[in-house]
Design a protein around this motif. Structure first.
Motif, PDB file in Angstrom:
ATOM      1  N   ILE A 116       0.836  -1.202   0.000  1.00  0.00           N
ATOM      2  CA  ILE A 116       0.000   0.000   0.000  1.00  0.00           C
ATOM      3  C   ILE A 116       0.873   1.256   0.000  1.00  0.00           C
ATOM      4  CG2 ILE A 116      -0.296   0.071   2.531  1.00  0.00           C
ATOM      5  CD1 ILE A 116      -3.298   0.975   1.593  1.00  0.00           C
ATOM      6  N   VAL A 117       2.020   1.166   0.655  1.00  0.00           N
ATOM      7  CA  VAL A 117       2.945   2.295   0.674  1.00  0.00           C
ATOM      8  C   VAL A 117       3.535   2.502  -0.719  1.00  0.00           C
ATOM      9  CG1 VAL A 117       5.091   3.169   1.645  1.00  0.00           C
ATOM     10  CG2 VAL A 117       3.463   1.944   3.103  1.00  0.00           C
ATOM     11  N   LEU A 120       0.933   4.004  -2.959  1.00  0.00           N
ATOM     12  CA  LEU A 120       0.711   5.421  -2.683  1.00  0.00           C
ATOM     13  C   LEU A 120       1.824   6.275  -3.291  1.00  0.00           C
ATOM     14  CD1 LEU A 120      -0.609   5.719   0.963  1.00  0.00           C
ATOM     15  CD2 LEU A 120      -1.569   6.796  -1.076  1.00  0.00           C
ATOM     16  N   ALA A 121       3.069   5.803  -3.132  1.00  0.00           N
ATOM     17  CA  ALA A 121       4.197   6.543  -3.685  1.00  0.00           C
ATOM     18  C   ALA A 121       4.054   6.659  -5.199  1.00  0.00           C
ATOM     19  CB  ALA A 121       5.507   5.847  -3.325  1.00  0.00           C
ATOM     20  N   TRP A 122       3.694   5.551  -5.821  1.00  0.00           N
ATOM     21  CA  TRP A 122       3.557   5.570  -7.276  1.00  0.00           C
ATOM     22  C   TRP A 122       2.356   6.404  -7.709  1.00  0.00           C
ATOM     23  CZ3 TRP A 122       6.742   3.994 -11.164  1.00  0.00           C
ATOM     24  CH2 TRP A 122       7.901   3.321 -10.760  1.00  0.00           C
ATOM     25  N   ARG A 123       1.296   6.366  -6.909  1.00  0.00           N
ATOM     26  CA  ARG A 123       0.136   7.215  -7.228  1.00  0.00           C
ATOM     27  C   ARG A 123       0.543   8.685  -7.268  1.00  0.00           C
ATOM     28  NH1 ARG A 123      -5.430   5.514  -6.725  1.00  0.00           N
ATOM     29  NH2 ARG A 123      -6.142   7.613  -6.272  1.00  0.00           N
ATOM     30  N   ALA A 124       1.448   9.056  -6.341  1.00  0.00           N
ATOM     31  CA  ALA A 124       1.914  10.439  -6.323  1.00  0.00           C
ATOM     32  C   ALA A 124       2.690  10.737  -7.607  1.00  0.00           C
ATOM     33  CB  ALA A 124       2.794  10.680  -5.099  1.00  0.00           C
ATOM     34  N   LEU A 125       3.509   9.763  -8.054  1.00  0.00           N
ATOM     35  CA  LEU A 125       4.276   9.966  -9.292  1.00  0.00           C
ATOM     36  C   LEU A 125       3.355  10.003 -10.508  1.00  0.00           C
ATOM     37  CD1 LEU A 125       7.214   7.477  -8.604  1.00  0.00           C
ATOM     38  CD2 LEU A 125       7.317   9.953  -8.505  1.00  0.00           C
ATOM     39  N   GLY A 131       1.933  15.236 -11.117  1.00  0.00           N
ATOM     40  CA  GLY A 131       2.836  14.129 -10.806  1.00  0.00           C
ATOM     41  C   GLY A 131       4.152  14.277 -11.545  1.00  0.00           C
ATOM     42  N   LEU A 132       5.179  13.656 -11.010  1.00  0.00           N
ATOM     43  CA  LEU A 132       6.517  13.777 -11.584  1.00  0.00           C
ATOM     44  C   LEU A 132       6.561  13.244 -13.016  1.00  0.00           C
ATOM     45  CD1 LEU A 132       8.986  14.914 -10.205  1.00  0.00           C
ATOM     46  CD2 LEU A 132       9.772  12.577  -9.770  1.00  0.00           C
ATOM     47  N   VAL A 232      -4.962  -0.783  -4.979  1.00  0.00           N
ATOM     48  CA  VAL A 232      -4.598   0.507  -4.407  1.00  0.00           C
ATOM     49  C   VAL A 232      -4.114   1.500  -5.461  1.00  0.00           C
ATOM     50  CG1 VAL A 232      -3.420   1.681  -2.539  1.00  0.00           C
ATOM     51  CG2 VAL A 232      -3.845  -0.750  -2.372  1.00  0.00           C
ATOM     52  N   ARG A 235      -7.007   2.712  -7.660  1.00  0.00           N
ATOM     53  CA  ARG A 235      -8.290   2.867  -6.988  1.00  0.00           C
ATOM     54  C   ARG A 235      -9.042   4.037  -7.614  1.00  0.00           C
ATOM     55  NH1 ARG A 235      -8.720   3.186  -0.495  1.00  0.00           N
ATOM     56  NH2 ARG A 235      -7.999   1.074  -0.715  1.00  0.00           N
TER      57      ARG A 235
END
Lengths: 300, 269
Positions: A116-117, A120-125, A131-132, A232, A235
Motif C-alpha cells: 500500500i505504501v 501510494l508513492a507511485w500514485r503520487a508519481l 505528478g513527476l 490501491v 483505486r
C-alpha cells in the motif's frame, strides 16, 4: 535412513497436527467449499441453492468478468520484464563493483515496502495534474498520460508497481544461481577465447537456467493472483480496468455475492493450474538438464 | 584475484547500478519528501511536519502500529514453529503415509489464498474470530513453502547428531528442540524474515476480516486514510512513512538472513 526407529508411535501425528489442521481447514477444505459455492447462489445474507453452471454462464457472458480476465492474462507481460530486471540487478551485485554488497539491500528496499505504501508513492508519481511522470513528459513535449484513468495506462501503472516491488526478490533467487556458477568454468571459457557475451551466453546462462525458469513461473503465477497493486494503485478507475482478484473482492465483500465471486475465483484457479501444468509439460520435454519440472531435479 | 576487466566494463556496471538504485530508492524517497514539503502557488517550497502530527493524532495510528507489530510477530513466530514441527517427522521419521502427507501438504501451494477467501472468511466468522487480530494470524500461521524449506534443512543435518542425542535418552521433542532447530537456524531465520515482510505488507486478508478501527493493521488504516483525507494526501504519505520505517529497520538488522542459498534450495530440489 536408520533413524526414526525410536520415536513414539504417535509422535509424527503430534508434530504434524497444527500444520495439517491449518492447511487442511483453510486451504484444502476451503477449496472444496469454493468449488461448491461456485455452483450455488450463496450470498452474504442467504445461502445456497444449487444453481448448476449459472454463475459461470453469467460471468462469461457479462463483459466485466471477461475484461478483468483479459487484464489478468495481459498482466503476465510483467513476467519477462521482472526476470530481465532481476537478472541485470543480480549481475550488478555479482559483478563485485565497489559497494555491490550494499546494492543487495538497496534492491531489496522495494520488496519490504508494504504494497500500500508502494502504491501510494507511485500514485503520487502518476498524479495526472502535477505528478513527476507527467511533468517530465511535458518537458519532452509529450502529452499528459492518464496513468490512473485511461486504458491501457491503468493496467500498465499497476504493472510497473509490481515490477518495482518484485524485482529485488527475484534478484536474490538469481544471485544464488549466479554465485554458484564455478569461476573456473568462466575463466576456462575466457581463456579459450570466448568473448564476454560468449561466456555469458554459453556458460552462465545455461547454468542459471533452472533459476530463471523458476523466476518466470513464480512471477507469472503471482501476476495472475495480483490484488494489492491493482486495488490501491488505480483505486477509483472503473472495475473493467482491473484484474480478477479485485473483482472477486468486489463481488464477495462489497456486493455479498459469494456464489458468483467463488465462480470467478475458480476460473482464476483453472488459469493458474493451466500455467503450472504448462510449465511441467515444458520441463519434461527438454533435455538440457531440467529433469522434473521446476522444483525437481538438480540445478546442474 | 587480479581483475582484468577494462575500465569501460566497470563504467558500464556503475551506470546500470546507478540507474537501478535510483529506480529502487526513488519512489520511497519521493514519498518521504512529499510528506514534508509542499509547493505553493508562487513556486516556493515550504517544509512542515504537520502531516505527521495530523496522521498520528487524527488518523489515530498508534493502535494500528501496535496491531501490525503484534500480527507480524505472531505470524512470523508461528510460521517458523509450525513449519519446523511438521517438517521434522517428514524429514526424519518413518511412518505409514509419510510421503502422501508431504505431497498433500505441498499441494496446498497450488491453491491461491485469493481463490479461497470466501470460504476462509466464513470459517473465520464461524469460529467467532471475525474482527479479531487472531483472524489475521491463524489462516496464515503456516505455509507449505515453509514446511518444504524446513524439511530441506533438516534433511541436511547428519544422522549421527540425532542418534547421539537419542543415545543420551532424548525424546523426539528434545531432539527437535536441541538438535534440529539450532542446526537449521539459517533457514529458520530466513523463513522468519520473509514471514515478517509478508505479514507487514498484507492487505487483502486483513481488509476482509477486520472491521473496527481499533483492530485495523497499518495497511488497513492507510487504505482507510486514502479515502478519508482525499484533500490532504500528505497525511496518507506521513502514515506510509510510519509503516515503512520499522520494516526498513528490520531489513537493515536482518540483512544477513536474506540468503539466496536458502531460496536456491527451492530451485535445486
Amino acid at each position: 535412513m536408520s533413524a526414526g526407529r525410536e520415536h513414539h508411535r504417535l509422535a509424527p501425528l503430534a508434530f504434524l497436527a497444527p500444520a495439517v489442521v491449518v492447511l487442511g481447514v483453510f486451504f484444502a477444505w476451503g477449496f472444496a467449499r469454493v468449488a461448491w459455492y461456485s455452483l450455488t447462489d450463496t450470498s452474504a445474507f442467504s445461502g445456497g441453492d444449487f444453481v448448476g453452471a449459472d454463475n459461470y454462464r453469467r460471468l462469461l457472458t457479462t463483459g466485466l468478468f471477461v475484461a478483468c480476465l483479459i487484464n489478468s492474462v495481459a498482466y503476465l507481460a510483467v513476467t519477462p520484464l521482472i526476470a530481465g530486471v532481476a537478472l541485470v540487478a543480480a549481475m550488478c551485485v555479482a559483478s563485485e563493483v565497489k559497494g555491490s554488497r550494499w546494492l543487495r539491500a538497496v534492491f531489496f528496499l522495494p520488496v519490504v515496502t508494504p504494497t500500500i505504501v508502494a502504491a501510494l508513492a507511485w500514485r503520487a508519481l502518476y498524479d495526472e495534474n502535477d505528478g513527476l511522470l507527467n511533468t517530465a513528459l511535458e518537458w519532452f513535449g509529450l502529452g499528459p498520460v492518464g496513468w490512473l484513468s485511461e486504458r491501457p495506462w491503468t493496467l500498465i501503472s499497476a504493472m510497473l508497481v509490481t515490477l518495482w516491488k518484485g524485482f529485488g526478490f527475484y534478484m536474490l533467487v538469481l544471485l544464488g544461481a549466479l554465485l554458484a556458477v564455478p569461476r573456473e568454468q568462466r575463466e576456462a571459457a575466457a581463456l579459450d577465447g570466448a568473448s564476454r557475451w560468449g561466456v555469458f551466453r554459453h556458460v552462465v546462462l545455461p547454468s542459471i537456467r533452472p533459476a530463471l525458469v523458476l523466476v518466470m513461473v513464480v512471477s507469472a503465477i503471482s501476476a495472475l493472483k495480483v490484488f494489492d497493486e491493482v486495488f490501491v494503485t488505480i483505486r477509483g478507475a472503473p472495475l473493467e480496468h482491473q484484474t480478477v482478484v479485485p473483482l472477486v473482492y468486489e463481488l464477495a465483500f462489497e456486493q455479498g455475492r459469494f456464489g458468483l465471486a467463488s465462480a470467478a475465483g475458480c476460473v482464476l484457479f483453472v488459469v493458474v493450474l493451466g500455467l503450472s501444468l504448462l510449465n511441467l509439460w515444458l520441463g519434461r520435454g527438454d533435455g538440457q538438464g531440467r529433469p522434473r519440472g521446476v522444483s525437481g531435479g538438480k540445478a546442474r | 584475484m587480479i581483475d582484468r576487466r577494462p575500465p569501460m566494463v566497470w563504467a558500464w556496471w556503475y551506470a546500470v547500478a546507478a540507474v537501478l538504485v535510483c529506480v529502487a530508492v526513488g519512489p520511497a524517497a519521493y514519498l518521504v519528501l512529499a510528506s514534508v514539503a509542499t509547493r505553493d502557488a508562487s513556486g516556493g517550497v515550504s517544509w512542515s511536519f504537520a502531516a505527521y502530527a495530523s496522521a498520528w493524532r487524527d488518523g489515530k495510528l498508534g493502535g494500528p502500529l501496535v496491531n501490525s507489530i503484534l500480527v507480524t510477530a505472531a505470524r512470523a513466530a508461528l510460521n517458523v514453529i509450525i513449519a519446523a514441527m511438521a517438517a521434522y517427522p517428514l524429514a526424519r521419521m518413518r511412518f505409514r503415509g509419510r510421503d502422501t502427507v508431504f505431497v498433500l501438504l505441498l499441494a496446498t501451494m497450488m491453491i491461491p489464498e485469493q481463490v479461497v477467501v470466501v470460504p476462509m472468511f466464513r470459517t473465520v466468522v464461524g469460529l467467532g474470530l471475525f474482527d479479531t487480530l487472531a483472524a489475521v494470524v491463524v489462516p496464515f500461521s503456516v505455509t507449505a513453502l515453509g514446511i518444504y524449506l524446513c524439511r530441506q534443512a533438516f534433511a541436511q543435518i547428519p544422522m549421527e547428531m540425532e542418534e547421539a542425542a537419542r543415545m543420551d535418552g532424548a525424546g523426539s521433542l528434545r531432539v527437535w528442540w536441541h538438535v534440529m532447530l539450532p542446526l537449521s537456524a539459517p533457514t529458520l531465520s530466513t523463513l522468519a524474515l520473509f514471514s515478517v515482510i509478508g505479514a507487514w505488507s498484507d492487505l487483502l486478508w486483513p481488509l476482509i476480516v477486520l472491521q473496527s478501527r481499533e483492530h485495523a493493521t497499518l495497511p488497513v488504516a492507510i487504505s482507510g486514510l486514502m479515502g478519508q483525507f482525499a484533500t490532504d494526501a500528505r497525511v496518507a504519505y506521513a502514515a506510509s512513512v510510519l509503516a515503512l520505517v520499522p520494516i526498513v529497520l528490520v531489513l537493515a538488522a536482518a540483512q544477513r538472513f536474506m540468503r539466496s542459498d536458502v531460496l536456491g534450495g527451492a530451485v535445486k530440489g
